[in-house]
Write a protein that holds these residues in place. Structure first.
Motif, PDB file in Angstrom:
ATOM      1  N   ALA A  18       0.691  -0.959   0.101  1.00  0.00           N
ATOM      2  CA  ALA A  18       0.246   0.270  -0.081  1.00  0.00           C
ATOM      3  C   ALA A  18       1.056   1.437  -0.057  1.00  0.00           C
ATOM      4  O   ALA A  18       1.882   1.794   1.094  1.00  0.00           O
ATOM      5  N   LEU A  19      -0.058   2.390  -0.818  1.00  0.00           N
ATOM      6  CA  LEU A  19       0.993   3.653  -0.652  1.00  0.00           C
ATOM      7  C   LEU A  19      -0.073   4.339  -0.256  1.00  0.00           C
ATOM      8  O   LEU A  19      -1.518   4.837  -0.261  1.00  0.00           O
ATOM      9  N   ARG A  20       0.382   5.862  -0.666  1.00  0.00           N
ATOM     10  CA  ARG A  20      -0.388   6.892  -0.039  1.00  0.00           C
ATOM     11  C   ARG A  20      -0.978   6.699  -1.562  1.00  0.00           C
ATOM     12  O   ARG A  20      -0.557   7.038  -2.439  1.00  0.00           O
ATOM     13  N   THR A  21      -2.348   7.341  -1.714  1.00  0.00           N
ATOM     14  CA  THR A  21      -2.921   7.207  -3.378  1.00  0.00           C
ATOM     15  C   THR A  21      -2.712   8.053  -3.792  1.00  0.00           C
ATOM     16  O   THR A  21      -2.245   8.262  -4.657  1.00  0.00           O
ATOM     17  N   GLU A  22      -2.070   9.513  -3.243  1.00  0.00           N
ATOM     18  CA  GLU A  22      -1.445  10.899  -3.935  1.00  0.00           C
ATOM     19  C   GLU A  22       0.145  10.432  -4.925  1.00  0.00           C
ATOM     20  O   GLU A  22       0.136  10.715  -5.566  1.00  0.00           O
ATOM     21  N   ASP A  23       0.401   9.293  -3.889  1.00  0.00           N
ATOM     22  CA  ASP A  23       1.589   8.685  -4.711  1.00  0.00           C
ATOM     23  C   ASP A  23       1.865   7.331  -6.086  1.00  0.00           C
ATOM     24  O   ASP A  23       2.250   6.612  -6.419  1.00  0.00           O
ATOM     25  N   LYS A  24       0.329   7.238  -6.029  1.00  0.00           N
ATOM     26  CA  LYS A  24      -0.090   5.415  -6.984  1.00  0.00           C
ATOM     27  C   LYS A  24       0.702   5.872  -8.339  1.00  0.00           C
ATOM     28  O   LYS A  24       1.606   5.235  -8.905  1.00  0.00           O
ATOM     29  N   ASP A  25       0.687   7.272  -9.142  1.00  0.00           N
ATOM     30  CA  ASP A  25       1.560   6.771 -10.234  1.00  0.00           C
ATOM     31  C   ASP A  25       2.448   7.735 -10.130  1.00  0.00           C
ATOM     32  O   ASP A  25       2.816   8.213 -11.678  1.00  0.00           O
ATOM     33  N   SER A  26       3.041   7.967  -8.991  1.00  0.00           N
ATOM     34  CA  SER A  26       4.536   8.396  -8.897  1.00  0.00           C
ATOM     35  C   SER A  26       5.507   7.695  -9.451  1.00  0.00           C
ATOM     36  O   SER A  26       5.604   6.109 -10.023  1.00  0.00           O
ATOM     37  N   ASP A  27       6.916   7.692  -9.290  1.00  0.00           N
ATOM     38  CA  ASP A  27       7.372   6.823  -9.909  1.00  0.00           C
ATOM     39  C   ASP A  27       7.989   5.988  -8.734  1.00  0.00           C
ATOM     40  O   ASP A  27       8.109   4.433  -9.457  1.00  0.00           O
ATOM     41  N   LEU A  28       7.981   5.770  -7.384  1.00  0.00           N
ATOM     42  CA  LEU A  28       7.711   5.447  -6.228  1.00  0.00           C
ATOM     43  C   LEU A  28       6.381   4.012  -7.482  1.00  0.00           C
ATOM     44  O   LEU A  28       6.848   2.909  -6.679  1.00  0.00           O
ATOM     45  N   GLY A  29       5.599   4.973  -6.897  1.00  0.00           N
ATOM     46  CA  GLY A  29       4.381   3.966  -7.372  1.00  0.00           C
ATOM     47  C   GLY A  29       4.823   3.097  -8.304  1.00  0.00           C
ATOM     48  O   GLY A  29       4.101   1.446  -8.728  1.00  0.00           O
TER      49      GLY A  29
END
Length: 280
Positions: free
Chosen positions: A238-249
């Motif tokens: 799980a990640l923060r929703t805001e980070d889902k499409d980030s490089d980490l996500g």
């Protein structure tokens, strides 16, 4: 002539010094660039196998994508999500989809799953029996006394044709009072889930949830039967929703669906875990 030779040598020396200085700066710049490309992230975990999965399998694959991974251990199933939402950690791996969705809704947290991992379900273990068909009439069976694990226990017993649960009730909320048939007259011994593995000396079989069987060093390969998990009960990163499409996500999503991850799991101590349906 000698004068010109001296001038030429002086110029060559200067060129050499400047060239070496430039190379030194390039090397220094390259080192700084490499260092800046490697990002340190912290993944929250709870007691059980998933901290080892992060360290031994997921971490090395993320390192290839420029991330250095460390884990932070939490001793309950509440703080890992709150710490993630508060940006104290970057991701977590300890819970299944159903729990993540309910916890997030109840606590108004914006958290999202970015991929599933192989998950160790409940197992039926015995110290003496080699197969379930050897379970005697009136056999002693230790079971969890909490509602969630008890319902799963009864479903696993039913899946292995040891009992039948009343058809008109919600299986996810079943109790021993909802058993319609008990052909072997099994004698149930309700215990705290953390005590089930220790009860093996005193019962014929014990139904032990995955985290507790792992902590007790019970091997999934030695189970007489393992729970077949629904997709919503398989663990997720799980990640923060805001980070889902980030490089980490994107890095997590790519790793968790990669052939390299599947191959690493197949060679690891997690090879007998229930795999995501998409792997099959």
């Amino acid at each position: 002539m000698k004068k010109w030779k001296k001038v030429t040598l002086a110029v060559s020396a200067c060129v050499l010094v400047l060239s070496l200085a430039a190379c030194g700066k390039k090397e220094e710049g390259a080192k700084k660039e490499t260092a800046s490309e490697t990002k340190e992230i912290v993944v929250g975990v709870a007691p059980g196998p998933y901290g080892d999965m992060v360290t031994d399998v997921i971490g090395p694959l993320l390192k290839e994508k420029g991330y250095t991974v460390t884990t932070k251990l939490f001793n309950d199933y509440v703080q890992p999500n709150k710490a993630l939402a508060a940006k104290q950690i970057d991701a977590n791996l300890f819970q299944h989809t159903a729990y993540l969705e309910k916890f997030s809704a109840d606590n108004e947290l914006e958290l999202t799953a970015v991929g599933q991992v192989p998950t160790l379900g409940m197992g039926i273990y015995s110290k003496d029996l080699k197969q379930l068909s050897d379970l005697p009439d009136g056999g002693k069976v230790s079971i969890a006394n909490d509602a969630s694990n008890l319902a799963r226990t009864l479903q696993l017993l039913q899946a292995n044709e040891l009992i039948t649960i009343n058809a008109d009730i919600d299986e996810t909320k079943a109790t021993v009072n909802d058993i319609a048939e008990n052909a072997k007259n099994l004698d149930f011994k309700p215990l705290d889930a953390a005590q089930l593995a220790r009860s093996l000396d005193n019962v014929d079989i014990a139904l032990v949830p995955g985290n507790f069987s792992w902590a007790a060093e019970l091997k999934p390969a030695d189970a007489l039967a393992l729970e077949k998990l629904q997709e919503k009960y398989k663990n997720v990163v799980a990640l923060r929703t805001e980070d889902k499409d980030s490089d980490l996500g994107k890095a997590f999503a790519e790793v968790l669906t990669s052939d390299e991850f599947k191959a690493a799991i197949a060679k690891s101590e997690f090879k007998d875990f229930d795999q995501p349906e998409s792997w099959k």
